[in-house]
Structure formats: C-alpha cells, structure tokens
Design a protein around this motif. Sequence first.
Motif, short mmCIF file in Angstrom:
data_model
loop_
_atom_site.label_atom_id
_atom_site.label_comp_id
_atom_site.label_asym_id
_atom_site.label_seq_id
_atom_site.Cartn_x
_atom_site.Cartn_y
_atom_site.Cartn_z
N SER A 455 -16.02 10.14 -2.57
CA SER A 455 -14.88 10.64 -3.35
C SER A 455 -13.66 10.97 -2.49
O SER A 455 -12.54 10.56 -2.81
N LEU A 456 -13.85 11.75 -1.41
CA LEU A 456 -12.71 12.10 -0.57
C LEU A 456 -12.11 10.85 0.06
O LEU A 456 -10.88 10.69 0.09
N ASP A 457 -12.94 9.94 0.54
CA ASP A 457 -12.43 8.71 1.16
C ASP A 457 -11.66 7.87 0.15
O ASP A 457 -10.61 7.30 0.47
N ALA A 458 -12.19 7.78 -1.08
CA ALA A 458 -11.51 7.00 -2.12
C ALA A 458 -10.15 7.60 -2.45
O ALA A 458 -9.16 6.89 -2.65
N ALA A 459 -10.09 8.94 -2.50
CA ALA A 459 -8.83 9.60 -2.80
C ALA A 459 -7.82 9.41 -1.68
O ALA A 459 -6.65 9.06 -1.92
N VAL A 460 -8.25 9.62 -0.44
CA VAL A 460 -7.34 9.47 0.72
C VAL A 460 -6.86 8.03 0.86
O VAL A 460 -5.66 7.76 0.99
N PHE A 461 -7.80 7.10 0.82
CA PHE A 461 -7.47 5.68 0.93
C PHE A 461 -6.60 5.23 -0.24
O PHE A 461 -5.58 4.56 -0.07
N GLY A 462 -6.98 5.65 -1.45
CA GLY A 462 -6.27 5.23 -2.65
C GLY A 462 -4.85 5.71 -2.70
O GLY A 462 -3.92 4.96 -3.04
N VAL A 463 -4.64 6.97 -2.35
CA VAL A 463 -3.29 7.53 -2.37
C VAL A 463 -2.39 6.83 -1.35
O VAL A 463 -1.23 6.53 -1.62
N TYR A 464 -2.95 6.55 -0.17
CA TYR A 464 -2.16 5.88 0.87
C TYR A 464 -1.78 4.46 0.44
O TYR A 464 -0.61 4.05 0.58
N VAL A 465 -2.74 3.72 -0.08
CA VAL A 465 -2.47 2.34 -0.52
C VAL A 465 -1.48 2.33 -1.67
O VAL A 465 -0.55 1.50 -1.72
N HIS A 466 -1.64 3.25 -2.61
CA HIS A 466 -0.72 3.37 -3.75
C HIS A 466 0.71 3.59 -3.26
O HIS A 466 1.65 2.89 -3.69
N GLY A 467 0.89 4.52 -2.32
CA GLY A 467 2.23 4.78 -1.80
C GLY A 467 2.78 3.64 -0.98
O GLY A 467 3.97 3.31 -1.06
N LEU A 468 1.91 3.00 -0.18
CA LEU A 468 2.35 1.88 0.65
C LEU A 468 2.78 0.70 -0.23
O LEU A 468 3.79 0.03 0.05
N ALA A 469 2.03 0.45 -1.31
CA ALA A 469 2.43 -0.60 -2.25
C ALA A 469 3.79 -0.27 -2.87
O ALA A 469 4.64 -1.16 -3.06
N GLY A 470 4.00 1.01 -3.18
CA GLY A 470 5.29 1.43 -3.71
C GLY A 470 6.41 1.24 -2.70
O GLY A 470 7.54 0.88 -3.07
N ASP A 471 6.11 1.45 -1.42
CA ASP A 471 7.13 1.23 -0.39
C ASP A 471 7.48 -0.25 -0.25
O ASP A 471 8.65 -0.62 -0.06
N PHE A 472 6.47 -1.12 -0.33
CA PHE A 472 6.75 -2.56 -0.34
C PHE A 472 7.60 -2.94 -1.55
O PHE A 472 8.54 -3.73 -1.44
N ALA A 473 7.25 -2.38 -2.70
CA ALA A 473 8.00 -2.69 -3.93
C ALA A 473 9.45 -2.21 -3.82
O ALA A 473 10.38 -2.90 -4.26
N LYS A 474 9.64 -1.04 -3.22
CA LYS A 474 11.00 -0.53 -3.03
C LYS A 474 11.84 -1.51 -2.21
O LYS A 474 13.03 -1.72 -2.49
N GLY A 475 11.23 -2.11 -1.21
CA GLY A 475 11.96 -3.06 -0.38
C GLY A 475 12.40 -4.30 -1.14
O GLY A 475 13.34 -4.98 -0.73
N TRP A 476 11.74 -4.56 -2.25
CA TRP A 476 12.07 -5.75 -3.04
C TRP A 476 13.01 -5.45 -4.20
O TRP A 476 13.95 -6.20 -4.46
N VAL A 477 12.76 -4.34 -4.92
CA VAL A 477 13.53 -4.06 -6.13
C VAL A 477 14.39 -2.81 -6.01
O VAL A 477 15.18 -2.51 -6.90
N GLY A 478 14.24 -2.04 -4.92
CA GLY A 478 14.98 -0.78 -4.80
C GLY A 478 14.27 0.34 -5.53
O GLY A 478 13.30 0.13 -6.26
N GLU A 479 14.78 1.57 -5.35
CA GLU A 479 14.14 2.73 -5.99
C GLU A 479 14.43 2.81 -7.47
O GLU A 479 13.53 3.07 -8.28
N ALA A 480 15.68 2.60 -7.87
CA ALA A 480 16.05 2.81 -9.27
C ALA A 480 15.35 1.84 -10.21
O ALA A 480 15.01 2.20 -11.35
#
Length: 502
Positions: A455-480
């Motif tokens: 559970s802890l590993d899934a939460a830590v790994f999942g939150v990091y991947v979720h945010g990193l995917a969002g950072d990649f998406a920001k680079g393509w479409v911007g924040e807004a």
Amino acid sequence: MKILSSAQLKSVDQETIRIEGISSWELMERASSIVTASILEDYIDSIKELPIVVVCGKGNNGGDGLAIARQLQESGYDVEVRLLKSESYSDDNLLNQEKLEEITFFGLDDDLDLPTEGFLVDCLFGYGLSAPLGSEWQAVISQINAFHGKVLSVDMPSGLLLDGVGLESDPIVKAWKVYTFQVPKLSLLLPDNSRYVNEFSILDIGLDLRAMADQNSQYNFIDSELLEVLIRHRSRFSHKGTYGNVALIGGSLGKIGAVLLASRAALRTGCGLVTAYIPKCGYQILQIGLAEAMVTLDSAEEHLMDFNIEPIYSSYAVGIGMGKSEETIRGFGLWLQGLNEESKVVLDADALNILSENENMLKFLPKNSVLTPHPKELKRLIGEWENDLDKLEKSKTFARENNIVMVIKGANTAIVNPTGDIYFNSTGNPGMATGGTGDVLTGIIGSLLAQGYESLDAAVFGVYVHGLAGDFAKGWVGEASLIATDVIEYIPSALMELSQEH
C-alpha cells in the motif's frame, strides 16, 4: 530523500567538513558558487541588463550572500551589497567581507535604497533561525517585499522557520524563488507558506551522503532515487494474469466519466485486467469509451445499490463518481463488511464522504487501505486544523488509529503511513487542479495495488508517476489547458523515464 531538522543539517555540515578535510569557508564557497551558477542559468536572458542587490545578514547565510555577490561581480555583473551592521559577525562572514571592495551597511531602521527593478538576493537568515523575527525587522522585510523585481532567497526565505508555519503578521520575505541546499526544508513544502515560496530548487552542494543517511527523520521527499527499489521489470514469460485485475467501483448518472478516466489510467499504469463495476446507465459509455476494459453492472439504473462484486479481484478502487444515495451508502457498508483483511483497497471521493458521515464503517477497512482525500474530504474525516503542521499531526493520528495509508492531495501531496512517516511528492503542477485528475490518481494506485505493490509503495509510486505525467502534459499543452485525459496520455512517458533512469 530525507527532510532534516536544523540540528541535523548543522551536524551534516560539520561531518562533511571533517571527512573532506576542508574549512567551513571552503564549504561556503562551494555552496555559494553553486547558487551563483543556478541564478545565472535560470535568468541568463534578463540578468545581464538589470541591477542586482544582495542583502546580507551577520551570520553564515550573510556570508553566502557576500560570496555570491563577489562571484557575480567577477563574472561582470552589476552587483550592490547591503550588509547588516553588527558587532558579532560570523568568522566566515568576516572573511568574505575582506574579499569585497565595496559594501553598504544598513541598520534596521534604514532605507535600503533598493533599485526599482532587477534582482534582489535575500541572504539575511538561513535554516538556523530558531524563533520568528521580532517587529523590529518589519521595516527591512517590508522593503524587500515591496521590491518590484524578483526576490531570490538563499536556503530559506528570511524569517521563515525551517519547520514552521509563518503568519501574515510575521516579518518574512516573500520569495519568487528559493535556492535551498541539499535537501528540501519542511516549511517549503507546506501550503500555508505558499505566500513566501513561489517555487524552490534543491541544490546539491556535496554534503556527505553517509552523514545524511545516518540521520533519522519521519519526513521524506519523493524523488526518482527513492523509487529505484520500487520499480519492477517485466518477465518475458509473464501474461495478463501476472499483473492483476483491478475492480473500479463507482459511477452514477452524470458521473460515469470518473470511472472511465480511472479505468484508462489503471490500464496505462500496467495492470493486466480492468473491470468497471457501475450502474446500468454507464454501460454503453464504458464499452464504447474503453474497449480494453470489462464491465460488470449493478442492478440499479442510475446509482450503485447491490455492490454484488465477486471476491476475485487483486485490488479494488471505490468511490469515484459514486454519489451518496441511501441505497448506495447501505450497499457500500455491507460490501466493506464482506472484505477480508488481505483485501487491497483504495478509497476516494464519495467513499470518503460516506466514511466521514458513518464513522462506524471505518472499523471494516482492511489493514493498510489507501485513502486519497482532497482538503475538503480530509477535513470531513479528521476535523478542522489550526495550520498545516496541525493537519499533518491529526492525519498521522487518524492513519495510526485506523491502520490506513493517507494520501493528502494537493501541491507536494503528502502520504502518511500508519507508522507516522510522511512522504512529500516532488512532481506535479497547478495545471492538474482540474476535474478528473483525482480519478486518474485513483486508477493509478488501484492498478499498482493489483500488480502486487504494498500500500505505501503503491501510494508513493502512484503519486510520483501521476505528477510526472502531469508535468509532461504541461510541457505539451500548458497549465491552463491541461485536463485529466492529458495526464493519462503521458503516464507511459512517466513510466518510461523512470525505467530508463533505473
């Protein structure tokens, strides 16, 4: 990466000096040169044409500032120095004073005579401040905060305690950017301090790794190195059953999209099978919207009622778009009671709201269930809090008493373990503050649980991947323009980057 206290940081500094056989001034010079290089790298396009003023205190943070000013001057930049008048400068501060030709001294009641634009480097106080600044500092700090250019703080915004929450009435510098040394500081990660910390960078100044590893801390910062032991590589002999089957339970009339988003995210994160358990009104949406997912229907048309879910799944993700009808609450409660202690469960959205209104249900949660509340949902679960530190303490108590893992969503998402350990996330951006991104996170964590992550590993790994995917998406479409679907599209990029790093 551990988040250390002031005493621990001082100990690591001293141990580094001893092991390397260098002086404290040499360590200061190294740290200052790294700050100087970072400032030039970040602002190279504008800093050439604008004035720079470095405001220094009497201690070693002021010594850092004096060194930075000298290094910038040696590189050909227009730099002015303001140094606090004092009868008790630190030794390294005095040594750096001798290396500068021109210094303007100031008292607490003096006009700093700041330029109208450019850059102000704040080096009044670092991590060693042990109490809030008194009112006598208000005039100086107010002048810094009224500066129209960019305020860059070294190590900490002056006046902000390393592990504290600043009050609006306290004299605290409001930094555009903070260049902090070696490890993040707790107060830089707290939402309550966002007015003082627009953003921060962690600069590796070469402190001894073993000395840092020897320090004990309940606070941790999630980075790619922390994930190194978690990432699993696939066997060429594996099959879809190897990677689990997650049941995504939720949806109601008008909110079937939440389950669709979570299902897509779960598949993109790598689980072998995804089954959506939804009311009848969502059947066509799921079957047409995601060919790879299986669908099981509740007997009710517009909301969940029966929760007639076979106990065959590797994990369960429940609550997204579910609603809180009386029939749903009753069915959810009976389903919880039927789970066994080994069931892997992540609960979000209306599942959390139902729990907050029916506290007797908490005792039926399997050990190490993962709860993913946003701030309002968290408040319903643990009650009001005085500030972010109080919020973390109450979350630790709630996690311990109920033996669950708590994911407190937001900037620097905090993951609270039943043991009291807290992990702050380092990925993500404000563009992810949009409907559906929480459903994506639920799908990611549910997928990792299905694949066998604890559970802890899934939460830590999942939150990091979720945010990193969002950072990649920001680079393509911007924040807004960023939406939840964009985050899903970049989950593969996030996973590939982590795999390549390790």
